[in-house]
Design a protein around this motif. Sequence first.
Motif, PDB file in Angstrom:
ATOM      1  N   THR A 179      -4.002 -87.128   1.376  1.00 29.12           N
ATOM      2  CA  THR A 179      -4.579 -88.220   2.155  1.00 29.12           C
ATOM      3  C   THR A 179      -4.682 -89.512   1.366  1.00 29.12           C
ATOM      4  N   GLY A 180      -4.597 -89.410   0.044  1.00 31.85           N
ATOM      5  CA  GLY A 180      -4.716 -90.601  -0.785  1.00 31.85           C
ATOM      6  C   GLY A 180      -6.150 -91.075  -0.962  1.00 31.85           C
ATOM      7  N   TRP A 181      -7.114 -90.252  -0.552  1.00 29.68           N
ATOM      8  CA  TRP A 181      -8.523 -90.641  -0.662  1.00 29.68           C
ATOM      9  C   TRP A 181      -8.962 -90.631  -2.118  1.00 29.68           C
ATOM     10  N   GLN A 182      -9.688 -91.634  -2.511  1.00 33.88           N
ATOM     11  CA  GLN A 182     -10.223 -91.726  -3.862  1.00 33.88           C
ATOM     12  C   GLN A 182     -11.638 -91.152  -3.895  1.00 33.88           C
ATOM     13  N   VAL A 183     -11.800 -90.027  -4.575  1.00 34.97           N
ATOM     14  CA  VAL A 183     -13.130 -89.426  -4.693  1.00 34.97           C
ATOM     15  C   VAL A 183     -14.008 -90.347  -5.528  1.00 34.97           C
ATOM     16  N   PRO A 184     -15.211 -90.664  -5.058  1.00 37.83           N
ATOM     17  CA  PRO A 184     -16.095 -91.539  -5.842  1.00 37.83           C
ATOM     18  C   PRO A 184     -16.316 -91.009  -7.255  1.00 37.83           C
ATOM     19  N   GLN A 185     -16.336 -91.899  -8.216  1.00 40.38           N
ATOM     20  CA  GLN A 185     -16.484 -91.505  -9.610  1.00 40.38           C
ATOM     21  C   GLN A 185     -17.764 -90.723  -9.847  1.00 40.38           C
ATOM     22  N   LEU A 186     -18.820 -91.086  -9.124  1.00 37.70           N
ATOM     23  CA  LEU A 186     -20.098 -90.392  -9.273  1.00 37.70           C
ATOM     24  C   LEU A 186     -19.991 -88.929  -8.878  1.00 37.70           C
ATOM     25  N   VAL A 187     -19.095 -88.620  -7.935  1.00 36.21           N
ATOM     26  CA  VAL A 187     -18.869 -87.247  -7.495  1.00 36.21           C
ATOM     27  C   VAL A 187     -17.884 -86.536  -8.429  1.00 36.21           C
ATOM     28  N   MET A 188     -16.837 -87.258  -8.836  1.00 32.18           N
ATOM     29  CA  MET A 188     -15.790 -86.641  -9.643  1.00 32.18           C
ATOM     30  C   MET A 188     -16.241 -86.314 -11.058  1.00 32.18           C
ATOM     31  N   GLU A 189     -17.156 -87.092 -11.612  1.00 32.28           N
ATOM     32  CA  GLU A 189     -17.539 -86.892 -13.010  1.00 32.28           C
ATOM     33  C   GLU A 189     -18.166 -85.516 -13.272  1.00 32.28           C
ATOM     34  N   PRO A 190     -19.138 -85.058 -12.472  1.00 35.09           N
ATOM     35  CA  PRO A 190     -19.655 -83.697 -12.714  1.00 35.09           C
ATOM     36  C   PRO A 190     -18.605 -82.614 -12.482  1.00 35.09           C
ATOM     37  N   ILE A 191     -17.686 -82.845 -11.514  1.00 32.01           N
ATOM     38  CA  ILE A 191     -16.598 -81.886 -11.298  1.00 32.01           C
ATOM     39  C   ILE A 191     -15.718 -81.812 -12.538  1.00 32.01           C
ATOM     40  N   ARG A 192     -15.418 -82.970 -13.116  1.00 26.13           N
ATOM     41  CA  ARG A 192     -14.586 -83.008 -14.327  1.00 26.13           C
ATOM     42  C   ARG A 192     -15.265 -82.292 -15.488  1.00 26.13           C
ATOM     43  N   LEU A 193     -16.573 -82.505 -15.645  1.00 28.70           N
ATOM     44  CA  LEU A 193     -17.303 -81.863 -16.746  1.00 28.70           C
ATOM     45  C   LEU A 193     -17.341 -80.343 -16.573  1.00 28.70           C
ATOM     46  N   ILE A 194     -17.573 -79.883 -15.347  1.00 29.27           N
ATOM     47  CA  ILE A 194     -17.585 -78.443 -15.092  1.00 29.27           C
ATOM     48  C   ILE A 194     -16.196 -77.858 -15.323  1.00 29.27           C
ATOM     49  N   GLY A 195     -15.156 -78.546 -14.841  1.00 34.32           N
ATOM     50  CA  GLY A 195     -13.789 -78.085 -15.055  1.00 34.32           C
ATOM     51  C   GLY A 195     -13.420 -78.015 -16.516  1.00 34.32           C
ATOM     52  N   GLY A 196     -14.034 -78.866 -17.335  1.00 37.95           N
ATOM     53  CA  GLY A 196     -13.750 -78.846 -18.769  1.00 37.95           C
ATOM     54  C   GLY A 196     -14.172 -77.564 -19.451  1.00 37.95           C
ATOM     55  N   ALA A 197     -15.076 -76.806 -18.809  1.00 35.89           N
ATOM     56  CA  ALA A 197     -15.521 -75.540 -19.395  1.00 35.89           C
ATOM     57  C   ALA A 197     -14.537 -74.414 -19.134  1.00 35.89           C
ATOM     58  N   ALA A 198     -13.589 -74.613 -18.223  1.00 31.98           N
ATOM     59  CA  ALA A 198     -12.718 -73.521 -17.782  1.00 31.98           C
ATOM     60  C   ALA A 198     -11.843 -72.984 -18.904  1.00 31.98           C
ATOM     61  N   ILE A 199     -11.118 -73.856 -19.585  1.00 33.91           N
ATOM     62  CA  ILE A 199     -10.126 -73.392 -20.554  1.00 33.91           C
ATOM     63  C   ILE A 199     -10.759 -72.703 -21.763  1.00 33.91           C
ATOM     64  N   PRO A 200     -11.756 -73.313 -22.430  1.00 35.33           N
ATOM     65  CA  PRO A 200     -12.358 -72.579 -23.556  1.00 35.33           C
ATOM     66  C   PRO A 200     -12.999 -71.265 -23.141  1.00 35.33           C
ATOM     67  N   ALA A 201     -13.649 -71.248 -21.976  1.00 33.62           N
ATOM     68  CA  ALA A 201     -14.279 -70.002 -21.520  1.00 33.62           C
ATOM     69  C   ALA A 201     -13.225 -68.944 -21.226  1.00 33.62           C
ATOM     70  N   MET A 202     -12.109 -69.340 -20.603  1.00 33.93           N
ATOM     71  CA  MET A 202     -11.020 -68.402 -20.316  1.00 33.93           C
ATOM     72  C   MET A 202     -10.475 -67.785 -21.591  1.00 33.93           C
ATOM     73  N   LEU A 203     -10.168 -68.634 -22.551  1.00 38.05           N
ATOM     74  CA  LEU A 203      -9.530 -68.141 -23.771  1.00 38.05           C
ATOM     75  C   LEU A 203     -10.493 -67.319 -24.627  1.00 38.05           C
ATOM     76  N   LEU A 204     -11.764 -67.673 -24.642  1.00 39.49           N
ATOM     77  CA  LEU A 204     -12.744 -66.864 -25.359  1.00 39.49           C
ATOM     78  C   LEU A 204     -12.856 -65.471 -24.724  1.00 39.49           C
ATOM     79  N   ALA A 205     -12.932 -65.432 -23.387  1.00 42.84           N
ATOM     80  CA  ALA A 205     -12.996 -64.144 -22.689  1.00 42.84           C
ATOM     81  C   ALA A 205     -11.717 -63.353 -22.908  1.00 42.84           C
ATOM     82  N   PHE A 206     -10.590 -64.047 -22.912  1.00 43.47           N
ATOM     83  CA  PHE A 206      -9.300 -63.408 -23.165  1.00 43.47           C
ATOM     84  C   PHE A 206      -9.284 -62.772 -24.546  1.00 43.47           C
ATOM     85  N   GLY A 207      -9.756 -63.501 -25.546  1.00 46.64           N
ATOM     86  CA  GLY A 207      -9.810 -62.954 -26.904  1.00 46.64           C
ATOM     87  C   GLY A 207     -10.728 -61.749 -27.001  1.00 46.64           C
ATOM     88  N   MET A 208     -11.864 -61.809 -26.332  1.00 49.63           N
ATOM     89  CA  MET A 208     -12.793 -60.673 -26.336  1.00 49.63           C
ATOM     90  C   MET A 208     -12.158 -59.426 -25.736  1.00 49.63           C
TER      91      MET A 208
END
Length: 308
Positions: A179-208
């Motif tokens: 749609t080309g809609w721009q998500v407001p930065q105030l909404v996107m920022e917490p989503i970005r921070l939560i998404g940032g936890a995905a990769i380290p958590a995945m790889l740590l669990a993978f190693g375990m």
Amino acid sequence: MLGVLAGFFVVWCIILVGMFVGRRGILGENARSVLSALTFFVASPALLFETLSKANVHDVFAAPLLVAAVGAVATAAIFFVIVRFLLKRPLPESLTSSMSASLANSANLGIPIAVYVLGDASYVAPLLIFQLAFFTPLFLMILDATTSTHRTTPLSFVLMILRNPMIVGSGLGLAVAATGWQVPQLVMEPIRLIGGAAIPAMLLAFGMSLNGSRPLQASAGRRTDTLLACFFKLIVHPLLAYLFARFALGLEDQALFAAVVTSALPTAQNVFVIASRYRTGLVVAKDTVLITTVVAVPALTVVALLLA
């Protein structure tokens, strides 16, 4: 080349930290399951939403999705013929073994590889969407039709897809991109921070998860099936993807590299869950997941060197 090797180095370092943390019990007995649940239900959907909301929808659904579909289906079909008609395995067991040979770990290892090696999480999105929205449900539907213990209604079939948090995150992200809609930065920022936890958590669990597991200890006469499934997942699947992407679609450079690397990902852990549900192919599923997972990063490094 240096960028690819640097990406694998980062992935390996976090996996090794996970192995150390798991071996020492630093985070407690349930740490791996907690980290896995965090990534599956919260962090990964956020990461996929953020990434795909900025992606080109045509790039996601065009050639990469076709390569993911053809590579997986062709691998599963060839393997199924071998185990069903040459090795004479029962039909349900042949189906779950075919899943072991063709269903890739597109989330727990696929997303980190896409980010650190390919440079963008959107590269794994076609494979993830195809597997979660079509390939896995198709196998479940066939298994339901060939066993008497479970039956999936059309409504539960659709709900199974729509309730998957990664499908929800991916779908919403693609809707925003289309749609080309721009998500407001105030909404996107917490989503970005939560998404940032995905990769380290995945790889740590993978190693375990790599601590204390020993494949082929109780093969129950299925060692040939297991080794064949590993060969198909790590060699045949990416080879078929390469041939189709290169010669049928004419992909080159980064697009070809991404298609082959994502096809060479190890067997998805969900295969063992499905085999447990239907009580068939358990040994092959468990050992194929373990073996392909252990050798996945070295195998992917070799693939990257060959294509670089």
